[in-house]
Scaffold this motif. Structure first.
Motif, PDB file in Angstrom:
ATOM      1  N   LYS A  35       0.834  -1.200   0.000  1.00 56.04           N
ATOM      2  CA  LYS A  35       0.000   0.000   0.000  1.00 56.04           C
ATOM      3  C   LYS A  35       0.870   1.251   0.000  1.00 56.04           C
ATOM      4  N   ALA A  36       1.926   1.253   0.807  1.00 58.57           N
ATOM      5  CA  ALA A  36       2.821   2.405   0.860  1.00 58.57           C
ATOM      6  C   ALA A  36       3.473   2.658  -0.494  1.00 58.57           C
ATOM      7  N   ALA A  37       3.885   1.582  -1.175  1.00 56.97           N
ATOM      8  CA  ALA A  37       4.543   1.728  -2.481  1.00 56.97           C
ATOM      9  C   ALA A  37       3.633   2.416  -3.487  1.00 56.97           C
ATOM     10  N   ARG A  38       2.357   2.117  -3.435  1.00 56.00           N
ATOM     11  CA  ARG A  38       1.404   2.744  -4.356  1.00 56.00           C
ATOM     12  C   ARG A  38       1.331   4.251  -4.127  1.00 56.00           C
ATOM     13  N   LEU A  39       1.611   4.672  -2.900  1.00 50.75           N
ATOM     14  CA  LEU A  39       1.506   6.086  -2.553  1.00 50.75           C
ATOM     15  C   LEU A  39       2.797   6.870  -2.815  1.00 50.75           C
ATOM     16  N   TYR A  40       3.963   6.229  -2.589  1.00 50.08           N
ATOM     17  CA  TYR A  40       5.206   6.991  -2.696  1.00 50.08           C
ATOM     18  C   TYR A  40       5.913   6.865  -4.037  1.00 50.08           C
ATOM     19  N   TRP A  41       5.535   5.917  -4.883  1.00 41.44           N
ATOM     20  CA  TRP A  41       6.344   5.627  -6.074  1.00 41.44           C
ATOM     21  C   TRP A  41       6.534   6.833  -6.981  1.00 41.44           C
ATOM     22  N   SER A  42       5.533   7.686  -7.122  1.00 34.94           N
ATOM     23  CA  SER A  42       5.673   8.863  -7.982  1.00 34.94           C
ATOM     24  C   SER A  42       5.650  10.165  -7.208  1.00 34.94           C
ATOM     25  N   LYS A  43       5.265  10.100  -5.910  1.00 32.98           N
ATOM     26  CA  LYS A  43       5.104  11.317  -5.119  1.00 32.98           C
ATOM     27  C   LYS A  43       6.378  11.700  -4.370  1.00 32.98           C
ATOM     28  N   SER A  44       6.968  10.743  -3.657  1.00 35.65           N
ATOM     29  CA  SER A  44       8.082  11.052  -2.771  1.00 35.65           C
ATOM     30  C   SER A  44       9.409  10.444  -3.203  1.00 35.65           C
ATOM     31  N   LEU A  45       9.377   9.280  -3.807  1.00 33.06           N
ATOM     32  CA  LEU A  45      10.614   8.571  -4.124  1.00 33.06           C
ATOM     33  C   LEU A  45      11.526   9.324  -5.086  1.00 33.06           C
ATOM     34  N   LYS A  65      11.308   1.008   6.793  1.00 29.86           N
ATOM     35  CA  LYS A  65      10.464   1.981   7.485  1.00 29.86           C
ATOM     36  C   LYS A  65      10.534   3.334   6.791  1.00 29.86           C
ATOM     37  N   GLU A  66      11.727   3.703   6.316  1.00 29.32           N
ATOM     38  CA  GLU A  66      11.872   4.972   5.599  1.00 29.32           C
ATOM     39  C   GLU A  66      11.034   4.967   4.326  1.00 29.32           C
ATOM     40  N   LEU A  67      11.012   3.832   3.619  1.00 23.16           N
ATOM     41  CA  LEU A  67      10.166   3.717   2.433  1.00 23.16           C
ATOM     42  C   LEU A  67       8.697   3.892   2.802  1.00 23.16           C
ATOM     43  N   VAL A  68       8.267   3.191   3.832  1.00 24.31           N
ATOM     44  CA  VAL A  68       6.857   3.270   4.245  1.00 24.31           C
ATOM     45  C   VAL A  68       6.503   4.691   4.660  1.00 24.31           C
ATOM     46  N   SER A  69       7.412   5.352   5.374  1.00 22.98           N
ATOM     47  CA  SER A  69       7.117   6.709   5.858  1.00 22.98           C
ATOM     48  C   SER A  69       6.964   7.699   4.707  1.00 22.98           C
ATOM     49  N   MET A  70       7.575   7.401   3.559  1.00 22.02           N
ATOM     50  CA  MET A  70       7.449   8.298   2.413  1.00 22.02           C
ATOM     51  C   MET A  70       6.031   8.321   1.845  1.00 22.02           C
ATOM     52  N   ALA A  71       5.208   7.373   2.267  1.00 24.74           N
ATOM     53  CA  ALA A  71       3.811   7.377   1.838  1.00 24.74           C
ATOM     54  C   ALA A  71       3.052   8.540   2.480  1.00 24.74           C
ATOM     55  N   GLY A  72       3.596   9.074   3.580  1.00 30.02           N
ATOM     56  CA  GLY A  72       2.971  10.219   4.227  1.00 30.02           C
ATOM     57  C   GLY A  72       1.742   9.879   5.055  1.00 30.02           C
ATOM     58  N   ILE A  73       1.608   8.603   5.449  1.00 28.35           N
ATOM     59  CA  ILE A  73       0.472   8.160   6.262  1.00 28.35           C
ATOM     60  C   ILE A  73       1.016   7.630   7.593  1.00 28.35           C
ATOM     61  N   PRO A  74       0.977   8.436   8.662  1.00 25.95           N
ATOM     62  CA  PRO A  74       1.541   8.015   9.948  1.00 25.95           C
ATOM     63  C   PRO A  74       1.008   6.671  10.442  1.00 25.95           C
ATOM     64  N   ALA A  75      -0.261   6.376  10.188  1.00 29.67           N
ATOM     65  CA  ALA A  75      -0.832   5.108  10.651  1.00 29.67           C
ATOM     66  C   ALA A  75      -0.146   3.913   9.995  1.00 29.67           C
ATOM     67  N   ARG A  91      14.445   0.001  -9.320  1.00 31.81           N
ATOM     68  CA  ARG A  91      13.239  -0.525  -9.969  1.00 31.81           C
ATOM     69  C   ARG A  91      11.999   0.256  -9.549  1.00 31.81           C
ATOM     70  N   LEU A  92      11.911   0.582  -8.259  1.00 35.32           N
ATOM     71  CA  LEU A  92      10.773   1.380  -7.793  1.00 35.32           C
ATOM     72  C   LEU A  92      10.758   2.756  -8.460  1.00 35.32           C
ATOM     73  N   ASN A  93      11.935   3.371  -8.576  1.00 37.31           N
ATOM     74  CA  ASN A  93      12.024   4.704  -9.169  1.00 37.31           C
ATOM     75  C   ASN A  93      11.659   4.690 -10.653  1.00 37.31           C
ATOM     76  N   ILE A 124       6.648  -4.844  -7.367  1.00 38.38           N
ATOM     77  CA  ILE A 124       8.087  -4.842  -7.103  1.00 38.38           C
ATOM     78  C   ILE A 124       8.354  -5.022  -5.610  1.00 38.38           C
ATOM     79  N   ILE A 125       7.653  -4.252  -4.780  1.00 38.36           N
ATOM     80  CA  ILE A 125       7.896  -4.353  -3.338  1.00 38.36           C
ATOM     81  C   ILE A 125       7.373  -5.669  -2.791  1.00 38.36           C
TER      82      ILE A 125
END
Length: 209
Positions: free
Chosen positions: A86-96, A129-139, A177-179, A190-191
């Protein structure tokens, strides 16, 4: 004098270092004596560890280090899969893209660390954890912390035969690959592949212990 959090950290370190074994009965008065504290902070620490799934209370037996069963390990992998996918779907184009260079450097540190050491696994967990945190969802980050504590305990206590142990997947390649992923679906796959890499050997090597 140790507070309950200090006692918690000491017991946790013993669990992760294998000084307390799966199925071992925990005597809170004995621990209190070893740490030079009253029983109260030990009880508080043990209740928190039980809440996190590292200890369990058995009727007419007492509190013991959690037994490790294949279905428990599988369940934790599935929870981690759900969180990281779920986190990968959020950060792949936004934060990574913005964090790419820093994450590549972090990945190289993880890949160059010695395998099968507690600090090495901790570094890998911090990386994910750093990857997950890039999703921007604290929960999501909080859920990752909770599940990975139990994952780390399972990992350090695993009984995989040496000939079946595999090196872990390459984290530098993972970031590249994620980038370069073209869609959220691709980033998720990928993740997911990375999370499950060689985990069948851990499942094969661990029975109820």
């Amino acid at each position: 004098m140790f507070l309950s959090r200090d006692v918690y950290n000491k017991i946790l370190e013993q669990l992760l270092a294998g000084e307390l074994h799966s199925g071992q009965i925990i005597n809170r008065r004995q621990i209190a004596g070893e740490f030079g504290v009253s029983v109260a902070p030990v009880l508080e620490a043990m209740l928190l560890l039980e809440h996190e799934g590292l200890l369990e209370t058995i009727p007419r037996k007492g509190t013991q280090v959690r037994l490790i069963r294949p279905e428990d390990i599988l369940g934790q992998f599935m929870i981690r899969d759900a969180i990281e996918s779920k986190a990968a779907r959020l950060y792949w184009s936004k934060s990574l893209p913005d964090a790419y260079e820093d994450m590549i450097d972090f990945a190289r540190q993880v890949d160059n660390a010695p395998e099968d050491l507690l600090e090495d696994w901790r570094m890998e967990i911090l990386f994910h954890k750093e990857l997950v945190s890039m999703a921007g969802i604290p929960a999501l980050t909080k859920a990752f912390d909770q599940t990975m504590k139990l994952n780390l305990f399972f990992t350090m206590a695993r009984t995989v035969p040496p000939e079946k142990k595999h090196g872990r997947d390459n984290h530098e390649v993972l970031i590249e690959r994620l980038n370069n992923a073209d869609s959220a679906d691709e980033a998720e796959e990928i993740i997911r592949t990375h999370v499950w890499y060689a985990k069948e050997y851990m499942l094969e090597g661990t029975g109820p212990v």
